[in-house]
Design a protein around this motif. Structure first.
Motif, mmCIF file in Angstrom:
data_model
loop_
_atom_site.group_PDB
_atom_site.id
_atom_site.type_symbol
_atom_site.label_atom_id
_atom_site.label_comp_id
_atom_site.label_asym_id
_atom_site.label_seq_id
_atom_site.Cartn_x
_atom_site.Cartn_y
_atom_site.Cartn_z
ATOM 1 N N CYS A 45 40.526 15.868 -19.866
ATOM 2 C CA CYS A 45 39.555 16.632 -19.068
ATOM 3 C C CYS A 45 38.918 15.628 -18.107
ATOM 4 N N PRO A 46 39.237 15.688 -16.831
ATOM 5 C CA PRO A 46 38.761 14.659 -15.896
ATOM 6 C C PRO A 46 37.308 14.810 -15.472
ATOM 7 N N ASP A 47 36.644 15.917 -15.895
ATOM 8 C CA ASP A 47 35.242 16.102 -15.565
ATOM 9 C C ASP A 47 34.468 16.402 -16.853
ATOM 10 N N TRP A 48 33.136 16.361 -16.750
ATOM 11 C CA TRP A 48 32.280 16.589 -17.920
ATOM 12 C C TRP A 48 30.985 17.224 -17.447
ATOM 13 N N ARG A 50 32.286 20.277 -18.198
ATOM 14 C CA ARG A 50 33.394 21.220 -18.103
ATOM 15 C C ARG A 50 34.727 20.483 -18.126
ATOM 16 N N CYS A 51 35.793 21.253 -18.162
ATOM 17 C CA CYS A 51 37.136 20.668 -18.197
ATOM 18 C C CYS A 51 37.953 21.334 -17.096
ATOM 19 N N PHE A 52 38.278 20.564 -16.066
ATOM 20 C CA PHE A 52 38.904 21.113 -14.864
ATOM 21 C C PHE A 52 38.048 22.239 -14.279
ATOM 22 N N GLY A 53 36.731 22.025 -14.329
ATOM 23 C CA GLY A 53 35.800 22.985 -13.759
ATOM 24 C C GLY A 53 35.605 24.248 -14.569
ATOM 25 N N ARG A 54 36.156 24.301 -15.792
ATOM 26 C CA ARG A 54 36.088 25.516 -16.616
ATOM 27 C C ARG A 54 35.449 25.189 -17.959
ATOM 28 N N TRP A 55 34.754 26.203 -18.536
ATOM 29 C CA TRP A 55 34.202 26.017 -19.879
ATOM 30 C C TRP A 55 35.301 26.132 -20.933
ATOM 31 N N VAL A 56 36.319 26.915 -20.648
ATOM 32 C CA VAL A 56 37.511 26.978 -21.497
ATOM 33 C C VAL A 56 38.669 26.473 -20.658
ATOM 34 N N PRO A 57 39.261 25.351 -21.041
ATOM 35 C CA PRO A 57 40.267 24.722 -20.183
ATOM 36 C C PRO A 57 41.542 25.554 -20.038
ATOM 37 N N PRO A 58 42.305 25.295 -18.995
ATOM 38 C CA PRO A 58 43.551 26.036 -18.765
ATOM 39 C C PRO A 58 44.617 25.655 -19.781
ATOM 40 N N THR A 59 45.595 26.529 -19.926
ATOM 41 C CA THR A 59 46.733 26.258 -20.809
ATOM 42 C C THR A 59 48.001 25.956 -20.027
ATOM 43 N N GLU A 60 47.975 26.227 -18.723
ATOM 44 C CA GLU A 60 49.134 25.916 -17.881
ATOM 45 C C GLU A 60 48.653 25.602 -16.478
ATOM 46 N N SER A 62 49.455 26.605 -13.635
ATOM 47 C CA SER A 62 49.301 27.714 -12.694
ATOM 48 C C SER A 62 47.872 28.254 -12.671
ATOM 49 N N GLN A 63 47.082 27.929 -13.695
ATOM 50 C CA GLN A 63 45.697 28.379 -13.761
ATOM 51 C C GLN A 63 44.760 27.474 -12.973
ATOM 52 N N LEU A 64 45.310 26.405 -12.404
ATOM 53 C CA LEU A 64 44.522 25.461 -11.625
ATOM 54 C C LEU A 64 44.775 25.664 -10.135
ATOM 55 N N PRO A 65 43.813 25.264 -9.297
ATOM 56 C CA PRO A 65 44.048 25.322 -7.861
ATOM 57 C C PRO A 65 45.253 24.460 -7.485
ATOM 58 N N SER A 66 45.939 24.819 -6.426
ATOM 59 C CA SER A 66 47.129 24.066 -6.017
ATOM 60 C C SER A 66 46.799 22.630 -5.647
ATOM 61 N N ASN A 67 45.557 22.400 -5.222
ATOM 62 C CA ASN A 67 45.143 21.042 -4.839
ATOM 63 C C ASN A 67 44.276 20.390 -5.907
ATOM 64 N N TYR A 68 44.506 20.747 -7.194
ATOM 65 C CA TYR A 68 43.652 20.229 -8.267
ATOM 66 C C TYR A 68 43.683 18.705 -8.345
ATOM 67 N N GLN A 69 44.836 18.109 -8.009
ATOM 68 C CA GLN A 69 44.912 16.646 -8.060
ATOM 69 C C GLN A 69 43.996 16.015 -7.027
ATOM 70 N N GLU A 70 43.875 16.664 -5.892
ATOM 71 C CA GLU A 70 42.987 16.162 -4.849
ATOM 72 C C GLU A 70 41.525 16.350 -5.248
ATOM 73 N N PHE A 82 48.138 17.312 -14.904
ATOM 74 C CA PHE A 82 47.746 18.226 -15.966
ATOM 75 C C PHE A 82 48.753 18.206 -17.104
ATOM 76 N N ASN A 83 48.220 18.047 -18.310
ATOM 77 C CA ASN A 83 49.025 18.083 -19.528
ATOM 78 C C ASN A 83 48.239 18.925 -20.527
ATOM 79 N N ALA A 84 48.754 20.125 -20.817
ATOM 80 C CA ALA A 84 48.004 21.076 -21.639
ATOM 81 C C ALA A 84 47.656 20.507 -23.009
ATOM 82 N N VAL A 85 48.581 19.786 -23.627
ATOM 83 C CA VAL A 85 48.334 19.230 -24.964
ATOM 84 C C VAL A 85 47.187 18.229 -24.922
ATOM 85 N N LYS A 86 47.256 17.295 -23.971
ATOM 86 C CA LYS A 86 46.205 16.282 -23.868
ATOM 87 C C LYS A 86 44.866 16.900 -23.485
ATOM 88 N N THR A 87 44.902 17.910 -22.625
ATOM 89 C CA THR A 87 43.669 18.582 -22.221
ATOM 90 C C THR A 87 42.990 19.234 -23.414
#
Length: 340
Positions: A45-48, A50-60, A62-70, A82-87
């Protein structure tokens, strides 16, 4: 028995159970932290908070913005994948941290009535609450600094202090209600040996964090796929850590010898020291497994958690060894022995 005494007994029973449950939560949190470290999920989870801007992190992805890396890579030099297991490993670790914090807060609330009876219950619980809050904040700094080694080590040390504070209030609550051996002679000697065993164990944990940091350095050079080369690539810190375990084993053997020599009965102290010896041997075994079987990921969190469990039992044994001191400010009219 009056209704007042019945209420007091119920309150004390609740406090003891809640203190034990809180300690278990803290140890589960430490285990989860070890799993996070061994699987490289610290930045799952690169933020705190929240996790990727969500209170419940994504599982894949496709649930993230296309520019999430940016978006999330600005502070991570663009290295966000993004790695669902590590997240979810990191997310579960955070959830356990939240549950542990709530449990410590509940213990603090339950301890308020003790302000008039024995203030150590309240202030011990308050210190636990402050420490776990500080450690939660420190966890956010660990993420913000991209797992700075010194903060990871401090994060662990604070977790140990939380365990000690909780074990202290739990020991007070059980003092006079569990059978503890009386040391006939050389109590000071047993205290001294146990104290140094605990000090050396803390040093061993700190050296272990240094070894873990050196493994991280090796991983950066040769990668995760070359696990079988990790141990051979380590520096002197690994060999110091390995040799130090024998010193700790000797100290625990000395404690057991002194207890058997200077007590005529068997009680909680005997049980605790026997458990300590068994755990130290298992701890050494997990170290051997990591050294000779390419540092399996499952062994690392077990190795870390066992080390903290050992410290907790050492601290509890020292408190019980000096139970007469704990009883000074605690009114126990008729000791009632019960199982933990």
């Amino acid at each position: 028995m009056t209704s007042s005494n019945s209420l007091t007994n119920q309150r004390e029973h609740l406090f003891r159970r809640l203190a034990l449950l809180t300690v278990i939560f803290i140890y589960l949190l430490i285990l989860a932290g070890g799993i996070v470290r061994s699987t490289g999920s610290g930045m799952g989870c690169p933020d705190w908070p929240r996790c990727f801007g969500r209170w419940v992190p994504p599982t894949e992805v496709s649930q993230l913005p296309s520019n999430y890396q940016e978006i999330y890579g600005a502070k991570l030099k663009g290295e966000v994948e993004f790695n669902a297991v590590k997240t979810w490993i990191e997310y579960v670790n955070r959830l356990l941290g939240a549950f542990a914090g709530l449990s410590v807060f509940a213990l603090l609330v339950v301890s308020i009535p003790y302000l008039q009876k024995d203030q150590r219950f309240f202030y011990g619980s308050l210190i636990s609450f402050i420490l776990i809050g500080l450690n939660g904040w420190l966890g956010s700094r660990v993420v913000a600094t991209e797992l700075a080694p010194y903060l990871v080590t401090l994060h662990m040390l604070l977790a140990i202090l939380v365990v000690f504070a909780l074990l202290y209030v739990m020991a007070i609550s059980y003092t006079g209600r569990v059978a503890v051996e009386t040391i006939v002679t050389n109590k000071a000697s047993v205290n001294r040996i146990l104290f140094w065993a605990m000090i050396f164990s803390v040093v061993q944990v700190l050296i272990g964090t240094q070894v873990r940091e050196s493994i991280d350095e090796v991983i950066q050079r040769i990668g995760y796929s070359e696990r079988y080369r990790w141990i051979d690539s380590l520096d002197f810190r690994f060999y110091v850590h390995r040799s130090f375990s024998l010193i700790i084993l000797v100290f625990h053997l000395a404690v057991i010898y002194q207890l058997r020599k200077n007590t005529t009965t068997k009680g909680l102290l005997s049980q605790l020291t026997t458990a300590l010896l068994a755990l130290v041997l298992i701890e050494i075994l997990t170290g051997v497994v990591m050294a000779y079987f390419a540092v399996p990921a499952a062994a690392q969190p077990i190795h870390l958690t066992l080390a903290i469990v050992i410290l907790g039992i050492q601290f509890t044994a020292m408190l019980m060894l000096n139970a007469d001191q704990l009883l000074k400010n605690r009114a126990v009219q008729q000791p009632h022995y019960s199982k933990l």
